[in-house]
Each structure stands twice: as C-alpha cells, then as structure tokens.
Enzyme design. Structure first.
Site, PDB file in Angstrom:
ATOM      1  N   HIS A  41      -5.972   7.250  -2.001  1.00  0.00           N
ATOM      2  CA  HIS A  41      -6.814   6.538  -1.798  1.00  0.00           C
ATOM      3  C   HIS A  41      -7.479   6.682  -2.533  1.00  0.00           C
ATOM      4  O   HIS A  41      -7.866   6.953  -2.699  1.00  0.00           O
ATOM      5  CB  HIS A  41      -6.750   6.979  -0.169  1.00  0.00           C
ATOM      6  N   HIS A  89       0.946  -1.225  -0.355  1.00  0.00           N
ATOM      7  CA  HIS A  89      -0.059  -0.295  -0.324  1.00  0.00           C
ATOM      8  C   HIS A  89       0.802   1.150  -0.169  1.00  0.00           C
ATOM      9  O   HIS A  89       0.460   2.808  -0.908  1.00  0.00           O
ATOM     10  CB  HIS A  89      -0.911   0.121   1.242  1.00  0.00           C
ATOM     11  N   GLU A  90       1.716   1.200   0.807  1.00  0.00           N
ATOM     12  CA  GLU A  90       3.100   2.889   1.426  1.00  0.00           C
ATOM     13  C   GLU A  90       3.236   2.807  -0.679  1.00  0.00           C
ATOM     14  O   GLU A  90       3.273   3.179  -0.605  1.00  0.00           O
ATOM     15  CB  GLU A  90       3.515   2.129   2.432  1.00  0.00           C
TER      16      GLU A  90
END
Lengths: 137, 191
Positions: free
Chosen positions: B135, B125-126
């Site tokens: 997002h 995700h990061e």
C-alpha cells in the site's frame, strides 16, 4: 451483484441501501486514550487485521483505550496523512469506515506506507516528536 | 509506494502471466473485459503482459468472487468494509467480495446507489498486489488502501509507476505521461 452500468440499478434498491460493514464504528468518534468504551474491542480487531496491532490474540482484547490502541491509531494517522493525535477524532473515523482493500497496511510489523518510514517510538516522550529517517527511494 | 516484506516478485525474465476466472462464477464478457482493461493499466508501464486462459487450475492468477469465510483465512465482511484482497507474488489468488454491488461499466459517480463500487478501480488496485506492490500513502495512487463507493480511480500515477518499474522495469513504449501527484510536486517532502 453486478450492474452493467449505474442506470441499471433499480430505484427500490437505491432507496434501501444496507449499512456498510463498519458504519457502527462511527460511534467511537471522540474516544480518547485512558478510558473504556463498550465495544471498543471490535475496533482493536480492525486495527489488528490491518497490521496496526500485533502480538495480541483477538480474544484477549478489552474495551479499554489502552496504549496498544493509541499506538495503532497514531500509526494509522501517519499512514493516511492525518494529524497524529492518537485519538479517534472525526477525521480519523471518516477514514476508518471507508471501504478498503483487505490487504494489511503493515505486514509482520516491517512495512509499510508512512509509518514504516519513521522511527516512531510509542513511548510518551516521543509521541509529540517522532524521528524522521530518510529512505532511499 | 511500498513492497511486501522481502520484496517478492514474479521470477526474473517473466514476460507474460495468465489469468483465469473461477468457473463457478460464469462471468459475462463485459465483466471479463473490465479485468482485461485493469491488467492493461499495468502492462502499459512495465514489462509484463497478461492474457486470459480458460484453465483455472493452471493460471498464474486466479480470480474469483466469494462471500464471507472462503477458506483463505481472510473472510469477507458483507457490504462495503473490505472489498477485495490479493496475495503477493507468486501466489496469484485474487478474491473479490461477492456481497458488494459492483458496477461494471459506465460512470459510477452517477449511481443512485450509495454502496455502488467500481469494479475496474478495485481490480487495478489488486493487480498491483499480485505484482508485488504494497500500500501507498499517496492518496492519488492506485495503491492507496481505501476507495470510497461511487468513486472511479483507474489511472496509475507516478508513485504506482515508480514502484512497479522498480520491480520489473519499464515498458519500452511507455512515454511517461502519467499525472503527477501533489506529493510528487511537493519538494519539501523529505523522502
């Protein structure tokens, strides 16, 4: 702490898991606009951190469920595909307390996710009828 | 998917980026491999590759585990809450909360510890943020903001892939076999 795999976690640790940072927010379940609740300012800090409340210094937050918080809750519900009620219902609180990335959902008021794709005016006459605009994708 | 305001990205023509771990952490090879795997998820679908370097100061991406206030104005908050954060291109800072109980490998869903967090899931995700993605509201997407403890989610879905390919183009070897999401399939969805 790092665990090479789940089986390396000691039993004593599993039986004494500390509470999550936001577990206490569950106490706000059922709160609704127009009322005052002890500690609600902390939840406003949460919404500000993730971009849902802007233009307000955190030190000025009150415990009132005011228009700014209601607007934040609505935008949050829209972003997370929840029913847009403006209230801190059980479904919404279940999402709020989930662990998450520290990057804001809305940055500089201009992005992102679902709420950035709606022309969502928070005046009372538009709360029940947000206008949908298509976005080139 | 979404982008950061102004759609920052690594400069046109960037083919490779280096990453390094904060030397104060002294991570073992197994843990470092988790990050390599996470970077690979993105390399498979787009045009940028990633390689580890030992030079923390000159690396494009700087990875570190920190507690509480660690000097970037985005303090960590202890167990669960915020798990990690990363900065948009071309900043390169990638910070994870040292207070979490990180599971490095194995099936995190089998964990007996309710707070266990899958390291690779958070890393994938990061890295999306480091590359320029914001997002997503698609719950199945890697770039969805929340992840429950004891959950593993490391595979990009079409929403993630569409976003990253919009920024950098497609890996010529990518065959487009990623899973679709319920939203991809929902023709009534108007965006």
């Amino acid at each position: 702490r790092f665990f090479p795999n789940p089986s390396s976690i000691p039993t004593w640790m599993s039986n004494n898991a500390p509470p999550g940072a936001w577990d206490a927010y569950r106490n706000f379940t059922g709160c609704s606009p127009g009322k005052t609740y002890d500690g609600l300012s902390k939840l406003k800090n949460y919404f500000q951190r993730f971009g849902y409340i802007t233009n307000a210094p955190p030190s000025n937050f009150t415990d009132d469920f005011d228009d700014a918080l209601e607007s934040a809750v609505r935008a949050y519900q829209q972003n997370f595909n929840l029913n847009v009620t403006g209230e801190l219902d059980n479904a919404t609180m279940n999402y709020i307390v989930k662990p998450r990335c520290g990057v804001a959902d809305i940055i500089n008021g201009t992005t992102s996710m679902n709420s950035g794709k709606f022309n969502f005016n928070n005046t009372s006459e538009n709360k029940e009828n947000p206008k949908f605009h298509t976005v080139a994708h | 998917y979404s982008f950061f305001p102004g759609e920052p990205r690594w400069p046109a023509g960037t083919k490779s980026l280096t990453y390094a771990f904060d030397p104060n952490e002294n991570l073992d090879e197994t843990t470092k491999q988790v990050f390599a795997n996470a970077f690979n998820q993105w390399s498979k679908v787009t045009t940028i590759t990633f390689s580890e370097t030992t030079s923390f100061s000159t690396a494009d991406i700087k990875i570190g585990f920190y507690s509480g206030d660690h000097g970037d104005g985005e303090a960590f908050d202890g167990v669960l809450g915020t798990l990690a954060h990363a900065f948009s291109p071309t900043d390169g800072r990638f910070h994870l909360d040292k207070a979490e109980d990180w599971v490095v490998s194995g099936d995190v869903t089998e964990s007996t510890l309710s707070n266990a967090v899958d390291l690779e899931s958070v890393a994938v995700h990061e890295i999306g943020h480091l590359l320029g993605l914001g997002h997503s509201s698609v719950e199945e997407a890697i770039m969805y903001p929340t992840i429950s403890s004891k959950t593993r989610k490391v595979e990009l879905v079409n929403d993630d892939i569409d976003g990253i390919q919009q920024l950098y183009g497609s890996n010529p070897n990518f065959t487009g076999t990623s899973a679709t999401t319920s939203r991809d399939r929902d023709s009534s969805y108007g965006f």
